[in-house]
Write an enzyme that holds these catalytic residues in place. Structure first.
Site, mmCIF file in Angstrom:
data_model
loop_
_atom_site.group_PDB
_atom_site.id
_atom_site.type_symbol
_atom_site.label_atom_id
_atom_site.label_comp_id
_atom_site.label_asym_id
_atom_site.label_seq_id
_atom_site.Cartn_x
_atom_site.Cartn_y
_atom_site.Cartn_z
ATOM 1 N N GLU A 44 42.441 39.930 44.457
ATOM 2 C CA GLU A 44 41.346 40.520 43.691
ATOM 3 C C GLU A 44 40.152 40.828 44.601
ATOM 4 O OE1 GLU A 44 38.992 39.568 39.504
ATOM 5 O OE2 GLU A 44 39.632 37.895 40.757
ATOM 6 N N LYS A 118 40.322 45.872 34.815
ATOM 7 C CA LYS A 118 40.398 44.531 34.233
ATOM 8 C C LYS A 118 39.774 44.508 32.839
ATOM 9 C CE LYS A 118 39.157 39.765 35.560
ATOM 10 N NZ LYS A 118 38.616 38.977 36.690
ATOM 11 N N CYS A 155 43.551 38.647 37.390
ATOM 12 C CA CYS A 155 42.935 37.314 37.345
ATOM 13 C C CYS A 155 42.794 36.776 35.924
ATOM 14 C CB CYS A 155 41.608 37.337 38.097
ATOM 15 S SG CYS A 155 40.990 35.683 38.537
#
Length: 280
Positions: A44, A118, A155
Site C-alpha cells: 500500500e 480503496k 488494506c
C-alpha cells in the site's frame, strides 16, 4: 488441466525518500521477472512512507494523477520491458483536494487497464486515513490481464466481506490485498481474514504488508506477506516479519474450478434475502 501462473508480492521498509523507494521497487520488478514472475503487486502507498500515522497536509504532495502521472508512466515502460503485469498501490489526485488511496493495474504490454480506489477508509489511532483520502467510488473492478482476472482490495477493506464477494461475482481469479498494518493492532487477524476470504469466494489471494517502524509513528509493520489458495492453504511459507522480501509463487488457477465444483457457494447464494445488509 493445470493452468499455472507465477505471481509475486513485494514487502519492504521505507527508505527515507520517494526516488529511492521507487528504485527499490523497480529492482524488485526486475528480480521478479528474472525469477519468471508474470504478475507482481507492491505494498500500500508503495513509493512513500505510511504517512497516515500523522495528520499533516505536507503529505498531500505525494499524490499524483492516475494514469497520467509520472509514476504510472514510469512503471508502464517497465512493465512493457519486462512483460510483467504490475499492480501499483499509490496516492491519487483526481483534482486538487480530491484524493484517493488507489491501485493502478498495468498489463504485461505496458497498457493501463484501470484502477481500484480503496472503499473503506479508517480513522483510528495511527491510521488517520480520512484526513488524506475520500472513500473510493470505483466499485470493485476485475481486470482482464495477461495472467487472468485480477482484482484488488486495499488494506482496511479486508475487514469487510462484501467487497471480497463482489470481486468473486465479477470473476476474479486472483485478488491482491496490499496493506500497511501493524503488529499490535492486527497481527492476530492477518493470517485469518484473507484465507477465509479466499475460501468463501473461491479464488487465490496475495496479501502484502510493509516491514519495520517508520519515523512518523510507532506502528510496527510486520511483513509476513503470502499467497493463499481457495482451500486456505498457504502457497509456500509467508515472508519474514522483519525483512524486505520478494515472494514468488506458482499458482494453479485450475484449482478454482476444482474447488467450485466441490463447494457450490455461488450456486447457493441467496441474494434475495440480503436486502437488510444494504439498507440505510
Amino acid at each position: 488441466m493445470s493452468r499455472v501462473i507465477r505471481a509475486a508480492v513485494f514487502q519492504t521498509a521505507w527508505t527515507g525518500d520517494k526516488e529511492s523507494m521507487i528504485q527499490v521497487h523497480e529492482q524488485a520488478a526486475r528480480d521478479a521477472a528474472a525469477q519468471g514472475a508474470q504478475v507482481l503487486c507492491f505494498q500500500e502507498l508503495f513509493y512513500g512512507p505510511y504517512f497516515c500515522q500523522v495528520q499533516d497536509p505536507a503529505f498531500y504532495a505525494y499524490a499524483e494523477r492516475v494514469p497520467d502521472g509520472p509514476v504510472v508512466r514510469r512503471f508502464q515502460a517497465l512493465a512493457e520491458e519486462l512483460g510483467l503485469v504490475l499492480v501499483l498501490p499509490m496516492y491519487e489526485e483526481e483534482q486538487p483536494g480530491v484524493l484517493y488511496n488507489t491501485a493502478a493495474v498495468i498489463d504485461a504490454d505496458g497498457s493501463y487497464l484501470g484502477k481500484y480506489r480503496k472503499t473503506h477508509i479508517p480513522q483510528v489511532k495511527g491510521f488517520w486515513e480520512k484526513f488524506y483520502f475520500r472513500p473510493g467510488n470505483s466499485g470493485w473492478p476485475v481486470f482482464d490481464t495477461a495472467v487472468g482476472k485480477v482484482g484488488v482490495y486495499i488494506c482496511y477493506d479486508r475487514h469487510f466481506p462484501e467487497g471480497w464477494r463482489a470481486l468473486g461475482l465479477a470473476g476474479a481469479e486472483l485478488v491482491f490485498n496490499p496493506s500497511a498494518t501493524s503488529r499490535g493492532l492486527s497481527g492476530y487477524l492477518w493470517q485469518l481474514e484473507q484465507p477465509a476470504a479466499a475460501v468463501a469466494n473461491e479464488y487465490f489471494v496475495g496479501a502484502i504488508n510493509r516491514v519495520g517502524v517508520e519515523e512518523y509513528g510507532d506502528n510496527d509493520f510486520y511483513g509476513t506477506s503470502y499467497f493463499v489458495d481457495p482451500e486456505a492453504r498457504f502457497v509456500g511459507e509467508p515472508a519474514s516479519d522483519k525483512e524486505t522480501e520478494l515472494v514468488v509463487r506458482d499458482l494453479d488457477l485450475a484449482k478454482l474450478r476444482e474447488v467450485r465444483d466441490r463447494w457450490q457457494f455461488y450456486r447457493d447464494r441467496a441474494p434475495g434475502a440480503y436486502g437488510p445488509l444494504t439498507a440505510p
